[in-house]
Scaffold this motif. Structure first.
Motif, mmCIF file in Angstrom:
data_model
loop_
_atom_site.group_PDB
_atom_site.id
_atom_site.type_symbol
_atom_site.label_atom_id
_atom_site.label_comp_id
_atom_site.label_asym_id
_atom_site.label_seq_id
_atom_site.Cartn_x
_atom_site.Cartn_y
_atom_site.Cartn_z
ATOM 1 N N UNK A 1 -3.055 1.221 13.771
ATOM 2 C CA UNK A 1 -3.673 -0.044 14.172
ATOM 3 C C UNK A 1 -2.673 -0.938 14.899
ATOM 4 N N UNK A 2 -1.438 -0.995 14.405
ATOM 5 C CA UNK A 2 -0.400 -1.809 15.044
ATOM 6 C C UNK A 2 -0.081 -1.277 16.435
ATOM 7 N N UNK A 3 0.083 0.047 16.533
ATOM 8 C CA UNK A 3 0.433 0.668 17.813
ATOM 9 C C UNK A 3 -0.657 0.445 18.858
ATOM 10 N N UNK A 4 -1.912 0.634 18.459
ATOM 11 C CA UNK A 4 -3.014 0.486 19.406
ATOM 12 C C UNK A 4 -3.143 -0.963 19.874
ATOM 13 N N UNK A 5 -3.025 -1.911 18.950
ATOM 14 C CA UNK A 5 -3.144 -3.314 19.328
ATOM 15 C C UNK A 5 -1.962 -3.745 20.203
ATOM 16 N N UNK A 6 -0.753 -3.286 19.852
ATOM 17 C CA UNK A 6 0.433 -3.634 20.652
ATOM 18 C C UNK A 6 0.316 -3.094 22.071
ATOM 19 N N UNK A 7 -0.366 -1.981 22.231
ATOM 20 C CA UNK A 7 -0.570 -1.429 23.563
ATOM 21 C C UNK A 7 -1.561 -2.216 24.396
ATOM 22 N N UNK A 8 -2.378 -3.063 23.730
ATOM 23 C CA UNK A 8 -3.360 -3.876 24.463
ATOM 24 C C UNK A 8 -2.864 -5.301 24.680
ATOM 25 N N UNK A 9 -2.498 -5.977 23.569
ATOM 26 C CA UNK A 9 -2.065 -7.376 23.638
ATOM 27 C C UNK A 9 -1.296 -7.693 22.367
ATOM 28 N N UNK A 10 -0.077 -8.202 22.517
ATOM 29 C CA UNK A 10 0.748 -8.524 21.351
ATOM 30 C C UNK A 10 0.525 -9.953 20.887
ATOM 31 N N UNK A 11 0.378 -10.875 21.834
ATOM 32 C CA UNK A 11 0.355 -12.279 21.435
ATOM 33 C C UNK A 11 -0.593 -13.101 22.295
ATOM 34 N N UNK A 12 -1.218 -14.109 21.647
ATOM 35 C CA UNK A 12 -2.048 -15.045 22.419
ATOM 36 C C UNK A 12 -1.963 -16.469 21.886
ATOM 37 N N UNK A 13 -1.648 -16.672 20.608
ATOM 38 C CA UNK A 13 -1.664 -17.940 19.870
ATOM 39 C C UNK A 13 -3.091 -18.282 19.468
ATOM 40 N N UNK A 14 -3.240 -19.320 18.634
ATOM 41 C CA UNK A 14 -4.572 -19.699 18.167
ATOM 42 C C UNK A 14 -5.355 -20.529 19.181
ATOM 43 N N UNK B 1 0.828 -1.208 0.000
ATOM 44 C CA UNK B 1 0.000 0.000 0.000
ATOM 45 C C UNK B 1 0.858 1.252 0.000
ATOM 46 N N UNK B 2 1.697 1.406 1.003
ATOM 47 C CA UNK B 2 2.629 2.535 1.086
ATOM 48 C C UNK B 2 3.511 2.322 2.303
ATOM 49 N N UNK B 3 4.694 2.905 2.279
ATOM 50 C CA UNK B 3 5.548 2.881 3.464
ATOM 51 C C UNK B 3 4.956 3.800 4.527
ATOM 52 N N UNK B 4 5.023 3.346 5.779
ATOM 53 C CA UNK B 4 4.562 4.127 6.934
ATOM 54 C C UNK B 4 3.139 4.629 6.749
ATOM 55 N N UNK B 5 2.270 3.757 6.242
ATOM 56 C CA UNK B 5 0.871 4.135 6.058
ATOM 57 C C UNK B 5 0.263 4.436 7.429
ATOM 58 N N UNK B 6 -0.220 5.652 7.675
ATOM 59 C CA UNK B 6 -0.683 6.025 9.021
ATOM 60 C C UNK B 6 -1.750 5.089 9.577
ATOM 61 N N UNK B 7 -2.671 4.635 8.728
ATOM 62 C CA UNK B 7 -3.755 3.773 9.208
ATOM 63 C C UNK B 7 -3.207 2.446 9.757
ATOM 64 N N UNK B 8 -2.199 1.885 9.076
ATOM 65 C CA UNK B 8 -1.615 0.627 9.542
ATOM 66 C C UNK B 8 -0.770 0.860 10.791
ATOM 67 N N UNK B 9 0.024 1.916 10.774
ATOM 68 C CA UNK B 9 0.857 2.237 11.938
ATOM 69 C C UNK B 9 0.006 2.432 13.190
#
Length: 427
Positions: A64-77, A54-62
């Motif tokens: 979403x990643x930042x907000x999710x990482x602030x809540x929970x990074x990993x859980x497994x399936x 899509x683009x480098x450093x796309x704000x929408x993706x950045x």
């Protein structure tokens, strides 16, 4: 040699290739541009091997990643995962496969590995049909179905692989035929091959061969193959790791150029959906996906962070019609590059679809591949401020051009001009 390059060589495998005589350290990017450690800016026409879709450093993706990482990074399936379910729902619908199930992996290699596991288990056979000149990943099973010896380092294999004609239109024994007769000849070859085999599990094919140099058959080849496969009960796996998500412009998936056959039984994806985050996956009919009779999970496939990135990236792509942009701007870029190629005796063919374009180089006056010229053009393009890739059959003589799908007309014109100068300087 830079200190970082020396350190890389000291700890990395000898077969881990780097582009350029003086390798680049990329430090940041924005839009369709990246910068190196020396502050040089480059127009990126390769997107981390078709991954920064899509683009480098796309704000929408950045975001979403930042907000999710602030809540929970990993859980497994092993736990319910809302972003994974939401992305799976969207991909299942977009795939066109009825009653689809989605399994997430961390790469295209792992996705193809999973597809092979499903097909062989479902059919009770370890025999696979693959295309000549193909590439499907670097795992033990994936290299065993890769029809490009440059990327297949061992002849040992857990699978029995049989290779079919058709992935390369302009070379080989059927190159001089019309599209209609090319398809008939390839179908006859497939029919003949099946007369000498017992029970193949599946045909795996890239609609456009990526590492192989952006080669493709005429539209409709895989629809014609599908008629034969269906008579034998053989599954069709469409490897969409490079062609998916609208990159070819005309279609959202590469298989849709052969849509008379309907969707594949199994579809694999990766690269662009994560826009740089590590996402791969498999979509299959429920009866195929559910055929495994042993436990199977993924520790990292479907990670909440990567799923959040995929959701944001897919939403941006659809809302901004980047498939349409790939068709429009890609059409312009191919036109400009064909004009450039017509002025260079080293260019045998400019081919492609949307923002997936290959320029095949040969020694002037011959049909002999020229990998040295491709390497020289790669260097000259970098010197001009443009990053491209290379690939091809067994000779790496094709320049691979695959910018982010948000490429503008001005950037397409600029890239074509730099590439024209690079071709003149290098060849």
């Amino acid at each position: 040699m830079t200190g970082l390059h020396e350190r890389h060589l000291a700890v990395s495998p000898a077969w881990l290739a780097l582009y350029y005589r003086h390798p680049l350290e990329l430090t940041h990017g924005e839009g369709r541009h990246v910068w190196d450690a020396d502050g040089n800016r480059y127009l990126d026409f390769f997107g981390g091997i078709l991954t920064t879709m899509t683009a480098h450093a796309l704000p929408e993706v950045t975001k979403a990643v930042s907000e999710q990482a602030g809540r929970l990074i990993h859980s497994s399936t092993l736990y319910l995962n809302r972003p994974m379910v939401e992305l799976a729902e969207r991909i299942a619908t977009l795939s066109g496969i009825p009653d689809a199930r989605v399994f997430f992996t961390t790469s295209g290699t792992e996705a193809n590995d999973t597809a092979l596991l499903l097909a062989t288990a479902y059919r009770g056979s370890n025999q696979i049909l693959a295309m000549r000149n193909s590439y499907h990943g670097r795992s033990f099973s994936a290299v065993s179905i890769t029809g490009n010896t440059s990327w297949s380092p061992t002849s040992l294999s857990p699978l029995q692989t049989l290779y079919v004609h058709g992935g390369v239109r302009s070379r080989g024994p059927y190159a001089e035929l019309s599209d209609e007769h090319f398809i008939k000849a390839c179908v006859a070859d497939l029919e003949d091959l099946l007369g000498h085999t017992r029970n193949p599990a599946a045909l795996i094919a890239e609609p456009v061969q990526g590492v192989g140099g952006f080669t493709a058959p005429p539209d409709g080849l895989y629809a014609a193959f599908r008629e034969v496969l269906d008579r034998h009960g053989i599954l069709w796996i469409s490897d969409e790791v490079q062609t998916g998500w609208g990159r070819t412009g005309d279609h959202f998936w590469g298989w849709q150029a052969h849509a008379a056959s309907g969707p594949p039984d199994i579809l694999t994806f990766a690269k662009g959906i994560g826009n740089g985050m590590s996402i791969g996956g498999v979509v299959a009919r429920a009866d195929v996906m559910n055929c495994l009779d042993a436990n199977s999970i993924s520790t990292f496939g479907g990670s909440p962070v990567t799923m959040a990135a995929g959701l944001a990236n897919l939403s941006y792509l659809l809302e901004h019609d980047l498939q349409g942009n790939a068709r429009r701007v890609g059409g312009l870029l191919i036109e400009r590059l064909r004009a450039v190629g017509a002025r260079s005796p080293a260019v045998r063919e400019v081919r492609g679809r949307g923002l997936m374009i290959g320029i095949e180089l040969v020694k002037p006056g011959t049909d002999e591949a020229d990998p040295e010229a491709a390497a020289a053009v790669l260097e000259a393009a970098r010197a001009g401020g443009l990053l491209i890739g290379k690939g091809g059959g067994h000779d790496t003589s094709v320049l691979r051009i695959a910018p982010p799908l948000s490429l503008t007309v001005a950037e397409a014109e600029e890239g074509a001009e730099i590439l024209g100068e690079a071709l003149r300087a290098a060849t």
